[in-house]
Design a protein around this motif. Structure first.
Motif, PDB file in Angstrom:
ATOM      1  N   UNK A  78       0.835  -1.060  -0.013  1.00 62.98           N
ATOM      2  CA  UNK A  78      -0.046   0.057   0.108  1.00 62.98           C
ATOM      3  C   UNK A  78       0.711   1.181   0.026  1.00 62.98           C
ATOM      4  N   UNK A  79       0.888   1.765  -1.145  1.00 60.41           N
ATOM      5  CA  UNK A  79       1.962   2.914  -1.416  1.00 60.41           C
ATOM      6  C   UNK A  79       1.313   3.806  -2.326  1.00 60.41           C
ATOM      7  N   UNK A  97      -2.326   1.955  -4.496  1.00 63.49           N
ATOM      8  CA  UNK A  97      -2.010   3.346  -4.265  1.00 63.49           C
ATOM      9  C   UNK A  97      -3.055   4.102  -3.336  1.00 63.49           C
ATOM     10  N   UNK A  98      -4.065   3.605  -3.288  1.00 63.69           N
ATOM     11  CA  UNK A  98      -5.192   4.177  -2.432  1.00 63.69           C
ATOM     12  C   UNK A  98      -5.215   3.488  -0.993  1.00 63.69           C
ATOM     13  N   UNK A  99      -5.370   4.010   0.001  1.00 65.08           N
ATOM     14  CA  UNK A  99      -5.679   3.292   1.246  1.00 65.08           C
ATOM     15  C   UNK A  99      -7.087   2.697   1.407  1.00 65.08           C
ATOM     16  N   UNK A 100      -7.994   3.299   0.941  1.00 58.60           N
ATOM     17  CA  UNK A 100      -9.419   2.980   0.905  1.00 58.60           C
ATOM     18  C   UNK A 100      -9.619   1.811   0.015  1.00 58.60           C
ATOM     19  N   UNK A 124       2.683  -4.582   3.226  1.00 56.26           N
ATOM     20  CA  UNK A 124       3.848  -3.317   3.374  1.00 56.26           C
ATOM     21  C   UNK A 124       3.140  -2.085   3.108  1.00 56.26           C
ATOM     22  N   UNK A 125       3.113  -1.216   3.989  1.00 55.38           N
ATOM     23  CA  UNK A 125       2.421  -0.032   4.064  1.00 55.38           C
ATOM     24  C   UNK A 125       3.347   1.364   4.361  1.00 55.38           C
ATOM     25  N   UNK A 133      -1.887   9.198   0.755  1.00 56.81           N
ATOM     26  CA  UNK A 133      -2.454  10.506   0.358  1.00 56.81           C
ATOM     27  C   UNK A 133      -4.096  10.576   0.634  1.00 56.81           C
ATOM     28  N   UNK A 134      -4.553   9.445   0.746  1.00 51.85           N
ATOM     29  CA  UNK A 134      -5.900   9.720   0.876  1.00 51.85           C
ATOM     30  C   UNK A 134      -6.640   9.396   2.291  1.00 51.85           C
TER      31      UNK A 134
END
Length: 724
Positions: free
Chosen positions: A13-14, A37-40, A55-56, A61-62
């Protein structure tokens, strides 16, 4: 603790997409990687799929990373997490989450992340749903880690060994040997792509038999190795029950083929196989072989660059040497000899030639040409190729270089030179010689010994041509100065010759008159003596002896009279008038008997302008022709007589194929009383030169031992008559 899954599922997650990281983990470590690329979007995915590790990135960004961790805890997901972008213990304390089993500061290498992932999956961690396994599993895991470290150390040592070598063949040999050592395979092979054909050819191997090595090559379009070249991806194949027969004809149990890449371009394939071992290859074997292929690509590129640099350095040294040689002489005749052979050596061509532009004759004149054995092609010397005809004429006309690697397919190629010399041309590279913005000649090389002529050859040949053009221009300017001085000297000589001619004419006339007066009574006296002796009774022997002496007196008297007449004729003032030189040449030939063992070849230009000259030119030509016939009468040969335009005037050449004139005698042949002929008086060539100078012409001689002699008469053209 459980063993690491064979293909662990990793969720990255990057906010920054990193295809290279994903590809590296998949290719070298067999991990299945999902990148968000998005946490949600990542949270939505976690509701459906459970990864083995996350891997966080700490800076999404969100969605704040802390919020994402809280959502993971809310879902009661027992998944280890590696935090990226944090700062050691401080970051871990800030997040206060026991699921964080490791952290990395940016930037980092894929190998660092891979090591951390493997370490995290091998050990237990708080709140994990993994359980401790048997001690044997732990020992096995530790052994695998030890083996992996040893493999990496071995791979690093091999990589250092391979990349430290700059000789290409040695690099390839070491790579093939290392492939067997790393994968414990039966044999290995390294195939490189041939740029010309596109096929793969064996360049190195380990443990292959002699028959397999012989003519080992495969098509890219129809082979396993070709598939690797086309896709850029490795291929691992095994047959547990049946043997595998690959396109090369080898019957193997298992094989790995991995691409050898320089950037994104596949330059070859590194392969291993098992023919005697019934053992398949593991993903680790593929990973190690791929890593070795990466080292090999670097080493091959370095070796090729080193070889190219070495070749370029050698070539530049040769170019400088050639430039120095041609610039060290002001003799236009010497420049082609110094230039052609050295340049052919630089480019690796069989032979070459050099031709200089002659604007007045509308073509390029070959100065020098060599065959594949290094012998000069004398039949091509002074041969004229019209502008625009043949490759050399085309380059001279356009001023542009030309490369032809198959002359039969090029419409501009002319076979005339091959017909003249018997040489067979396959490939040509030709460049113009340009001095002060103008084409002064053309240099060409024929039949490259290895491969085709290319742009690199063109660049080197252009460098040589530039130096040669400057040297030729300097030599021509020096030659022009010399000719100016010679012209002044000739003018002085002509003035002296005219005065001498007048004096000799008077002396010859007076001498001939006296000879005629003193010898006229001799035949009468001889006849009277015969009449007086007629009634005298003499022994027959004595009478015969007296008669023989009387005949000798008469014969010598006639010879003396004839000599006086010839002397008077050759120094009499014959008025000059416009003559067709070809007609005078034909008249001279008709007055000389050509022996059967001598072949006469005439090349008379029918478009010559008239020349103001005395018809004594016939006598001069007879003198030259007679001398040529005399030197060839024993062995036979070829007598060539040619006429052609020479500037504003014309030239006549008389060439024999006789033994030639010794170098030490060339400067004396026109001297009065100099002769190498036992019965000669040393008068003929001196008179020819004196006569031509009196007529404002000149004569020169060129001779090569065992090749023949050429006398060239140059005469000024008649002045143009203006109308009215």
């Amino acid at each position: 603790m459980t063993a690491i899954p064979k293909n662990p599922r990793i969720l990255i997650i990057d906010p920054t997409d990193n295809p290279a990281l994903k590809a590296g983990l998949q290719r070298h470590y067999g991990m299945m990687v999902n990148q968000q690329t998005s946490g949600r979007a990542a949270l939505e995915l976690l509701r459906r799929v459970k990864p083995d590790l996350i891997v966080l990135n700490a800076h999404l960004s969100d969605l704040p990373a802390a919020t994402l961790l809280a959502e993971i805890n809310a879902q009661k997901l027992a998944v280890p997490i590696i935090l990226v972008g944090g700062n050691g213990e401080t970051t871990r304390a800030n997040f206060d989450d026991k699921k964080i089993v490791g952290w990395l500061n940016q930037p980092f290498e894929p190998v660092e992340l891979a090591a951390l992932i493997q370490s995290a999956l091998e050990r237990p961690w708080p709140n994990s749903d993994l359980v401790l396994t048997k001690r044997a599993e732990l020992i096995e895991a530790n052994q695998q880690l030890t083996n992996r470290i040893q493999q990496m150390q071995t791979l690093a040592e091999i990589g250092q060994s391979v990349t430290s070598q700059l000789e290409l063949e040695e690099v390839l040999r070491r790579v093939a040997k290392a492939a067997v050592s790393l994968t414990h395979a039966d044999e290995s092979y390294l195939l490189l792509v041939d740029e010309a054909s596109g096929n793969l050819y064996l360049r190195a191997e380990a443990n292959l038999g002699e028959e397999e090595v012989k003519n080992f090559w495969v098509k890219v379009s129809d082979s396993i190795a070709g598939q690797v070249v086309q896709t850029g991806e490795p291929v691992t194949i095994s047959r547990d029950s049946n043997n595998l027969k690959v396109k090369t004809g080898l019957v193997v149990y298992a094989l790995i083929n991995v691409p050898v890449k320089v950037g994104q371009k596949v330059i070859g394939v590194l392969g291993v196989d098992n023919r005697t071992q019934h053992r398949t290859f593991s993903p680790e074997d593929q990973m190690l072989l791929s890593a070795l292929a990466d080292w090999a690509a670097i080493a091959i590129q370095n070796a090729r660059l080193y070889a190219a640099t070495s070749d370029l350095s050698r070539d530049l040294e040769l170019v400088n040497e050639v430039s120095r040689l041609v610039s060290s002489t002001l003799d236009v005749e010497q420049i082609p000899r110094l230039l052609v052979k050295h340049t052919a050596e630089i480019i690796g061509a069989e032979c070459g030639s050099l031709a200089l532009l002659d604007k007045e004759r509308g073509g390029v004149v070959f100065q020098l040409a060599y065959d594949g054995e290094g012998n000069e092609l004398t039949s091509l010397r002074n041969f004229i190729m019209p502008l625009g005809e043949g490759i050399v004429g085309l380059v001279a006309q356009t001023g542009l270089p030309h490369i032809v690697n198959n002359v039969q397919s090029d419409p501009g190629w002319s076979p005339v030179a091959d017909r003249l010399t018997g040489f067979v041309t396959h490939k040509i590279i030709a460049v113009p010689l340009i001095a002060e913005g103008e084409v002064v000649g053309v240099m060409e090389l024929l039949n490259k010994k290895e491969g085709n002529f290319d742009q690199g050859d063109l660049q080197l040949l252009s460098l040589v041509a530039a130096a040669a053009a400057g040297a030729i221009q300097n030599a021509r300017q020096y030659d022009a100065l010399q000719k100016t001085n010679e012209a002044l000297q000739r003018a002085q000589e002509q003035r002296i010759a005219a005065e001498r001619w007048a004096v000799l004419g008077k002396a010859a006339g007076s001498l001939a008159h006296r000879i005629n007066n003193t010898t006229t009574l001799v035949p009468i006296a001889v006849q009277h003596l015969r009449e007086l002796l007629q009634p005298v009774n003499l022994p027959p022997e004595l009478r015969q002896e007296i008669e023989a002496n009387l005949e000798r007196i008469e014969r010598n008297t006639r010879y003396t009279v004839d000599l006086a007449v010839a002397l008077l004729r050759r120094f009499r003032q014959h008025p000059a008038k416009a003559h067709n030189v070809n007609e005078l040449i034909k008249r001279a030939i008709s007055l000389v008997e050509i022996p059967k063992n001598i072949k006469l070849v005439c090349h008379l230009d029918p478009k010559l302008p008239p020349v103001d000259i005395s018809d004594l030119l016939v006598d001069a030509l007879i003198e030259l022709i007679s001398n040529a016939l005399r030197v060839m009468e024993a062995e036979g040969g070829v007598l060539r007589i040619a006429s052609f335009k020479a500037g504003s005037g014309i030239a006549i050449q008389v060439t024999d194929s006789g033994p030639g004139i010794a170098a030490e005698n060339l400067d004396q042949v026109f001297d009065l009383f100099f002769t190498t002929y036992p019965q000669g008086l040393g008068f003929g060539l001196w008179w020819v030169k004196t006569f031509l100078e009196q007529q404002h012409g000149q004569i020169t001689v060129e001779s090569r031992p065992n090749e023949g002699t050429t006398f060239t008469i140059t005469l000024p053209g008649s002045p143009a008559v203006s109308p009215g």
